[in-house]
Design a protein around this motif. Structure first.
Motif, PDB file in Angstrom:
ATOM      1  N   UNK A  39       7.926  -2.888   4.322  1.00  0.00           N
ATOM      2  CA  UNK A  39       7.044  -1.863   3.755  1.00  0.00           C
ATOM      3  C   UNK A  39       5.604  -2.151   4.173  1.00  0.00           C
ATOM      4  N   UNK A  40       4.724  -1.215   3.965  1.00  0.00           N
ATOM      5  CA  UNK A  40       3.331  -1.391   4.389  1.00  0.00           C
ATOM      6  C   UNK A  40       2.603  -2.413   3.543  1.00  0.00           C
ATOM      7  N   UNK A  41       2.835  -2.335   2.243  1.00  0.00           N
ATOM      8  CA  UNK A  41       2.049  -3.191   1.342  1.00  0.00           C
ATOM      9  C   UNK A  41       2.919  -4.276   0.742  1.00  0.00           C
ATOM     10  N   UNK A  42       4.059  -4.494   1.456  1.00  0.00           N
ATOM     11  CA  UNK A  42       4.957  -5.527   0.930  1.00  0.00           C
ATOM     12  C   UNK A  42       4.440  -6.913   1.243  1.00  0.00           C
ATOM     13  N   UNK A  43       3.282  -6.993   1.941  1.00  0.00           N
ATOM     14  CA  UNK A  43       2.754  -8.327   2.245  1.00  0.00           C
ATOM     15  C   UNK A  43       3.526  -8.948   3.393  1.00  0.00           C
ATOM     16  N   UNK A  44       3.228 -10.242   3.638  1.00  0.00           N
ATOM     17  CA  UNK A  44       3.918 -10.903   4.749  1.00  0.00           C
ATOM     18  C   UNK A  44       3.441 -10.332   6.077  1.00  0.00           C
ATOM     19  N   UNK A  45       4.193 -10.567   7.143  1.00  0.00           N
ATOM     20  CA  UNK A  45       3.665 -10.129   8.450  1.00  0.00           C
ATOM     21  C   UNK A  45       3.851  -8.634   8.660  1.00  0.00           C
ATOM     22  N   UNK A  46       4.479  -7.983   7.694  1.00  0.00           N
ATOM     23  CA  UNK A  46       4.664  -6.538   7.896  1.00  0.00           C
ATOM     24  C   UNK A  46       3.328  -5.819   7.719  1.00  0.00           C
TER      25      UNK A  46
END
Ligand code: BV8
Length: 263
Positions: A39-46
């Motif tokens: 997801x966009x705001x799921x954090x991590x490198x995404x």
């Protein structure tokens, strides 16, 4: 044997789900999360690509400044998607197009997974990762995963770009207007898997609410849209939507609480 209770589905929502004719669904990145799409705001490198937040790499300016970097970002995401498939959330929503006489599916996603799950008419507010458009003559071409992506427009020879709506860009002509008209006319509106932060898409649930529709949010977390919703089903879309689809055919729903067995 231990039962983990799923979100309770109110009698009001149950009645709306069983009796509504005009239904609108708005989806965001969360509906594809269980397919493995970050997801966009799921954090991590995404959320960050080569040190650039996605709002930067997915913005209109970068297309002018550095089209090769934009292609690298979108080619990476398309390669990721090649091996990913619809999850039960997409599959359930695809069955709703034949369940409700006037059904509208609006998505913010560009991954094409609603189509892959069998949804026939999808209003893709932000375009599609599977299409390119010419920067000059605006001709559009599907990307066939079996062939390398074109770099130049077959019609005029100028560069092509992803046919998606980046931050600071206007939506496809008529797409939002069509979605807004359906939102103003629906009796039941589902808001599934979106943080409700990006406009004008995030304005659709309010249009439905103001028009008197019953608005139900499906999301593990609360969002800025939660306050205007009539019901919050706090859970993952891939687990909650099959419970909704079973309404009317499952005696357990008479209590409004559906329990699932956990091993
Ligand atoms: C526009 C495609 C008019 C690209 C995307 C300056 C100039 C112009 C406009 C603006 C400006 N400043 C602000 C704006 C408005 C701007 C905007 O809203 N910005 C925000 C950040 C404040 N909007 C625009 O620019 C739009 N155009 O306004 O045009 C205009 C134009 C020019 C000049 C003047 C006016 C265009 C916006 C479209 C941008 N493109 N995507 C790409 O993919 O790279 S946006 C992108 O983020 C997505 O498409 C999506 O729409 C958006 C929001 O993401 P979500 O889908 O909500 O995903 P997110 O990760 O945020 O949340 C996931 C949710 O799922 C979470 O709540 C999570 O809890 C939940 N979840 C997780 N797992 C699950 C789950 N839910 C259920 N089940 C699970 N398993």
């Amino acid at each position: 044997m231990q039962f983990e209770t799923e979100p309770s589905i109110s009698d009001k929502l149950r009645r709306r789900f069983l009796n509504s004719k005009r239904v609108l669904v708005l989806t965001g990145a969360g509906v594809s999360a269980e397919s493995g799409v970050p997801t966009f705001r799921g954090g991590g490198n995404s959320a960050v690509w080569k040190g650039m937040p996605f709002e930067v790499i997915s913005s209109a300016q970068v297309v002018e400044q550095d089209l090769p970097a934009v292609w690298e970002w979108f080619d990476y995401r398309r390669d990721l998607l090649q091996v990913l498939n619809p999850n039960p959330a997409h599959n359930e929503i695809a069955t709703w197009q034949d369940r409700f006489s006037e059904f509208t599916l609006v998505t913010q996603n560009i991954d094409g997974l609603h189509h892959k799950a069998g949804s026939r008419e999808v209003i893709e507010l932000h375009g599609s990762l599977w299409r390119v458009r010419c920067v000059s003559c605006y001709a559009r071409f599907e990307i066939l995963s079996s062939r390398p992506r074109a770099d130049a427009c077959p019609d005029c020879g100028d560069p092509v770009r992803p046919d998606v709506v980046l931050f600071g860009e206007i939506l496809p002509a008529g797409a939002f207007e069509q979605a807004a008209a359906a939102a103003a006319n629906c009796e039941l509106c589902f808001v599934i898997g979106t943080s409700g932060l990006v406009y004008p898409a995030a304005g659709l649930p309010e249009i439905a609410h103001v028009a008197g529709a019953f608005v139900c949010e499906v999301n593990p977390e609360k969002t800025p849209l939660s306050a205007l919703c009539d019901e919050l089903l706090m859970g993952r879309a891939g687990e909650v939507l099959p419970l909704l689809s079973r309404l009317g055919s499952d005696s357990r729903t008479t209590t409004g609480r559906v329990a699932t067995r956990t091993s």
